[in-house]
Every structure is written in C-alpha cells, then in structure tokens.
Design an enzyme around this catalytic site. Structure first.
Site, PDB file in Angstrom:
ATOM      1  N   HIS A 119     -12.217  -5.585  -4.358  1.00 41.37           N
ATOM      2  CA  HIS A 119     -11.722  -4.331  -3.777  1.00 41.37           C
ATOM      3  C   HIS A 119     -12.332  -4.117  -2.394  1.00 41.37           C
ATOM      4  O   HIS A 119     -13.489  -4.466  -2.153  1.00 41.37           O
ATOM      5  CB  HIS A 119     -12.065  -3.148  -4.699  1.00 41.37           C
ATOM      6  CG  HIS A 119     -11.270  -1.912  -4.383  1.00 41.37           C
ATOM      7  ND1 HIS A 119     -11.556  -1.096  -3.321  1.00 41.37           N
ATOM      8  CD2 HIS A 119     -10.175  -1.387  -4.982  1.00 41.37           C
ATOM      9  CE1 HIS A 119     -10.675  -0.116  -3.274  1.00 41.37           C
ATOM     10  NE2 HIS A 119      -9.816  -0.262  -4.273  1.00 41.37           N
ATOM     11  N   ASP A 150      -2.124  -7.387  -6.763  1.00 38.69           N
ATOM     12  CA  ASP A 150      -1.507  -6.061  -6.816  1.00 38.69           C
ATOM     13  C   ASP A 150      -0.931  -5.611  -5.479  1.00 38.69           C
ATOM     14  O   ASP A 150       0.153  -5.032  -5.429  1.00 38.69           O
ATOM     15  CB  ASP A 150      -2.468  -5.003  -7.404  1.00 38.69           C
ATOM     16  CG  ASP A 150      -3.758  -4.793  -6.620  1.00 38.69           C
ATOM     17  OD1 ASP A 150      -3.996  -5.526  -5.650  1.00 38.69           O
ATOM     18  OD2 ASP A 150      -4.528  -3.881  -6.996  1.00 38.69           O
ATOM     19  N   HIS A 151      -1.657  -5.855  -4.387  1.00 40.12           N
ATOM     20  CA  HIS A 151      -1.184  -5.384  -3.078  1.00 40.12           C
ATOM     21  C   HIS A 151      -1.983  -6.079  -1.991  1.00 40.12           C
ATOM     22  O   HIS A 151      -2.869  -6.896  -2.283  1.00 40.12           O
ATOM     23  CB  HIS A 151      -1.288  -3.855  -2.986  1.00 40.12           C
ATOM     24  CG  HIS A 151      -2.647  -3.306  -3.359  1.00 40.12           C
ATOM     25  ND1 HIS A 151      -3.791  -3.606  -2.658  1.00 40.12           N
ATOM     26  CD2 HIS A 151      -3.045  -2.505  -4.372  1.00 40.12           C
ATOM     27  CE1 HIS A 151      -4.821  -3.009  -3.212  1.00 40.12           C
ATOM     28  NE2 HIS A 151      -4.397  -2.343  -4.283  1.00 40.12           N
ATOM     29  N   GLU A 209      -6.993  -7.587  -7.954  1.00 40.20           N
ATOM     30  CA  GLU A 209      -7.153  -6.644  -6.842  1.00 40.20           C
ATOM     31  C   GLU A 209      -7.025  -7.352  -5.482  1.00 40.20           C
ATOM     32  O   GLU A 209      -7.748  -8.320  -5.215  1.00 40.20           O
ATOM     33  CB  GLU A 209      -8.528  -5.972  -6.973  1.00 40.20           C
ATOM     34  CG  GLU A 209      -8.897  -5.029  -5.867  1.00 40.20           C
ATOM     35  CD  GLU A 209      -7.968  -3.804  -5.742  1.00 40.20           C
ATOM     36  OE1 GLU A 209      -7.493  -3.298  -6.771  1.00 40.20           O
ATOM     37  OE2 GLU A 209      -7.736  -3.365  -4.600  1.00 40.20           O
ATOM     38  N   THR A 223      -2.797   0.282  -6.450  1.00 42.82           N
ATOM     39  CA  THR A 223      -2.966  -0.447  -7.716  1.00 42.82           C
ATOM     40  C   THR A 223      -2.107   0.157  -8.833  1.00 42.82           C
ATOM     41  O   THR A 223      -1.533  -0.567  -9.649  1.00 42.82           O
ATOM     42  CB  THR A 223      -4.453  -0.446  -8.125  1.00 42.82           C
ATOM     43  OG1 THR A 223      -5.185  -1.137  -7.128  1.00 42.82           O
ATOM     44  CG2 THR A 223      -4.676  -1.121  -9.460  1.00 42.82           C
TER      45      THR A 223
HETATM   46  C1  GP9 Z   1      -9.764   1.375  -9.468  1.00 42.83           C
HETATM   47  C2  GP9 Z   1      -8.817   0.392  -8.891  1.00 42.83           C
HETATM   48  C3  GP9 Z   1      -8.589   0.602  -7.420  1.00 42.83           C
HETATM   49  O1  GP9 Z   1      -9.623   1.658 -10.802  1.00 42.83           O
HETATM   50  O2  GP9 Z   1      -7.698   0.226  -9.632  1.00 42.83           O
HETATM   51  O3  GP9 Z   1      -7.323   0.940  -7.075  1.00 42.83           O
HETATM   52  P1  GP9 Z   1      -6.775   0.923  -5.549  1.00 42.83           P
HETATM   53  O4  GP9 Z   1      -7.787   1.705  -4.721  1.00 42.83           O
HETATM   54  O5  GP9 Z   1      -6.715  -0.515  -5.081  1.00 42.83           O
HETATM   55  O6  GP9 Z   1      -5.452   1.531  -5.621  1.00 42.83           O
END
Ligand code: GP9
Length: 412
Positions: A193, A252-253, A38, A80
């Site tokens: 996150h 992921d980003h 994340e 994500t």
């Molecule tokens: C929650 C997580 C968050 O399951 O994958 O996703 P995001 O908010 O980063 O897209």
C-alpha cells in the site's frame, strides 16, 4: 419505461450466457481462491531492475497459468473497495464515493452469495480493521459466512499498515484448513500500500537509480508481495490444496504514482499518452486452474467486472439468472471493456474521453498502429459505454435488482 429499458439490457446480455465450451463446468466443485493484491500493476510483470526480476514468483506461475496481459481495473474513488465490488458483482463502481459505504444494504448478485447457495463455504480475509470501507456490513450482505479481519490474526510480522502479506497468507491458509470444502476464499493483501516504504530488513531488491524514490519503494513492496505469493503456493501444495483450487490473482488499482519520468526510465523508452493511460489502468490477471491446463498469454481486453461470470463459467454455474454487466473471459466472442472514466477498448481501438465529456473532443487510438485515429470509429462504443455506466449507476442507487426480483422471482 427506463426500468423496462434497463431490464431489457440485462436480459439481452444474459441471453448470450453461458457459453457451453470445453471449459464450461470443467472445474465444477473446485475450491476457489481469489487474491486481490494491493496496487499490483501490470507494467512491471516480467520486467527487471538492475538484472533482478521484480515478480519472479508471478513470472514462474505464468508458465502454468492463464495470464491476461490486457486486464483493466475498473475502479473509481472507492479504490480497493471498488475493485472488490466490481469483481464480485459484475457492476461498475459509482462515479463518486464507494458502493460499500453508500449502498451496502442494496441487493446485488454477488459471487460469494451465489456460491454459498450452491453449497460453498465462503470467507473473506483481510488483516485490517473490519470497519474500513464498511466491509463488516457489506460482507454480511454479500453472503460471506465469515470475515477474518485484523482481530483474528496474530500480528507476528508487523509491516506497513498492519500484518505483512507473508504471515497474512500463512495464517489465512491455516483458517482455510479448518473450513469445509469446497470453499470460496477472498484474500486482500495490504503490504504494497502507498507510500510503499518497507523497512530495509524487508527490502530484497537493489533498485539502483530508483533508490530513495517512491517508485523504488513501490518496486520493493511489489517484490515482497510477490515473494509472499510464492510462499502461499508452496504452502498450498504442501497442504494438498493446489490441485483442488482455482487461483485467481489480480491487482486492485494503480499505485497513484503519476510521474511519467519514472516509467520512462524503468521501461527505457519514451511513453505516449496512450501508453500512460494503459500503464495506469492495467493490472495483471493470473488464473491457475487445478490441472494446470490452458496456460498461456491471453491478450484480449478483459477487466474486473468479468471475474464473477468467468469463475461461474469454470464451475459450471449458469450466470443467466443474474444481473451482471461483465464478460465471460472464456467466451471467445469479441468484448468491450469500459472504465469508470468513460474510457473504453474493444481490443482494436482505445477511446479516452475529454474532461468536458463531449464525444468529439475525446481521443481515439488505433491499438494496432498505436496512433490517433478518427474519433468517429469510437462513436458506437462511446454510446454503449455511456449507457452501461448509467444503467449500472441506476441499478445500484435505486436498488433495481431487488425491484426486478420482486417483479419476476429468480430473474428470467
Ligand atoms: C485497507 C485497504 C486499503 O483495508 O483495503 O484500501 P485503499 O486505500 O487502497 O482503497
């Protein structure tokens, strides 16, 4: 005619695959573990704050792994879920919304499905509600045998949105231990996150001047996830999995922290628009091969769409029959990486589109001098990038893979 043009585009792309070099099939039959971390960005890899490494475990692993220093996330609004979709399908995410929620029932050539049909046990692991991003439904379509979600974990380390990454990795490995090998395991971390505020008891870094800021909290959260990665590797070694498994770890980003002054302070220099564009769009990629071979820093451009063709390459499974847009990172030919924004790079130039979408109003940078250069240098790439995004959108929205398959079963 348009359908035929799109089919022809895929046919041409697949006619170049696979490249039969020394890595092709060299890890046939290995387990594959993919970790999507994340908001794990590239700018702090190898860097320190107040004399302390932010990612000591990642840095240590780099010495025995392939590290891609110009790996791009190619996500859009689906964040994500877009990283997940693009990495597994080798298609672009949509310009609006998430493929997971908009088109979960369409047909895609995805890694878990391909590996499952090759005899792999496939599982996704994420300690959050299974309905989030419509994963429960989408993962069935993607060919996962099993999706371990929040309800499968003991929340013995409550942290942030859910379970801390350390316990998440530990319990996920226990689940994996019960799976038949070879396995494909896809793990999505969560502790880093937004808004990144971990309790003091978990914070191990002294972030000095960033203390009390969201940027300082971000560094702390990444440092925690990095420690979890270190523990995971130790546990894999203890369980005899390390030298039987390909580990593919990427971010992921971006972290949604857009204030340039934080990055300038952290990196100790003023940053140009190109610097910021790359900071916000680059995530690290680390590939550890079971025998630790081919370690080094690879600086060619690559991105999330490249994951599936590249892993298939290592496993010696031809990607020729499949409808994919990404590159094989183990193929030495020059490559172009297209971002969802329409920005693209071929390693020599980097083009950033303007808000009005008019080609001439965009900015082209020479990556050698890192200065602006004539926009005309980007014209051919711009046309190709536009075509790719358009063809990818149509493939998803009109379920074209299903139509291609109906017309010619098994692709080509
Ligand atoms: C929650 C997580 C968050 O399951 O994958 O996703 P995001 O908010 O980063 O897209």
């Amino acid at each position: 005619q348009e359908l035929a043009d799109i089919k022809m585009w895929y046919d041409k792309a697949s006619s170049d695959r696979p490249v039969m070099n020394e890595t092709y099939g060299a890890y046939k039959g290995s387990n594959v573990m993919v970790i999507q971390a994340e908001a794990f960005m590239n700018f702090m890899i190898g860097k320190q704050v107040n004399g302390q490494e932010i990612t000591p475990n990642f840095n240590k692993l780099m010495k025995e792994s392939l590290y891609y220093s110009n790996y791009y996330h190619q996500t859009g609004q689906g964040r994500t879920s877009d990283a997940d979709f693009s990495s597994h399908s080798s298609l672009h995410p949509l310009p609006t919304g998430s493929v997971f929620t908009r088109y979960p029932d369409h047909q895609y050539d995805v890694l878990p499905q391909i590996l499952k049909s090759g005899g792999y046990t496939t599982a996704a692991f994420h300690a959050y509600d299974s309905s989030f991003w419509n994963r429960y439904t989408m993962y069935k379509n993607m060919g996962y045998d099993r999706f371990y979600s929040k309800k499968d974990y003991v929340i013995d380390e409550p942290l942030g949105w859910s379970l801390g990454d350390k316990s998440f990795f530990k319990q996920s490995l226990e689940f994996m231990g019960k799976e038949k090998q070879p396995f494909y395991s896809y793990l999505i971390t969560l502790s880093s996150h937004h808004p990144y505020s971990l309790p003091k008891s978990v914070q191990q870094l002294d972030v000095g001047e960033f203390s009390g800021t969201i940027f300082g909290d971000y560094l702390e959260a990444i440092h925690y996830t990095d420690a979890a990665l270190g523990q995971l590797v130790d546990q894999m070694k203890a369980e005899g999995l390390w030298d039987k498994t390909i580990l593919y770890f990427y971010g992921d980003h971006d972290n949604s922290i857009k204030d340039k002054s934080y990055y300038e302070k952290f990196l100790g220099k003023s940053l140009t628009d190109l610097d910021m564009e790359q900071i916000m769009n680059q995530v690290p990629l680390l590939v550890h091969l079971p025998d630790g071979k081919h370690a080094g820093v690879y600086d060619e451009p690559a991105g999330q769409l490249d994951m599936t063709p590249s892993l298939l390459h290592l496993l010696g499974i031809s990607s020729k029959p499949y409808y994919m847009m990404g590159n094989d990172i183990f193929d030495d030919r020059s490559k172009m990486v297209v971002l969802r924004s329409g920005a693209f790079t071929d390693g020599a130039i980097y083009y950033i589109p303007s808000a009005d979408g008019v080609f001439e109003n965009g900015t082209c940078y020479d990556l050698n001098t890192r200065q602006k250069t004539e926009v005309e240098r980007a014209r051919a790439g711009y046309e190709e990038a536009k075509k790719q995004l358009d063809y990818s959108d149509k493939t998803i929205m009109y379920d074209l893979i299903q139509k291609f398959e109906e017309a010619v079963p098994q692709g080509r």
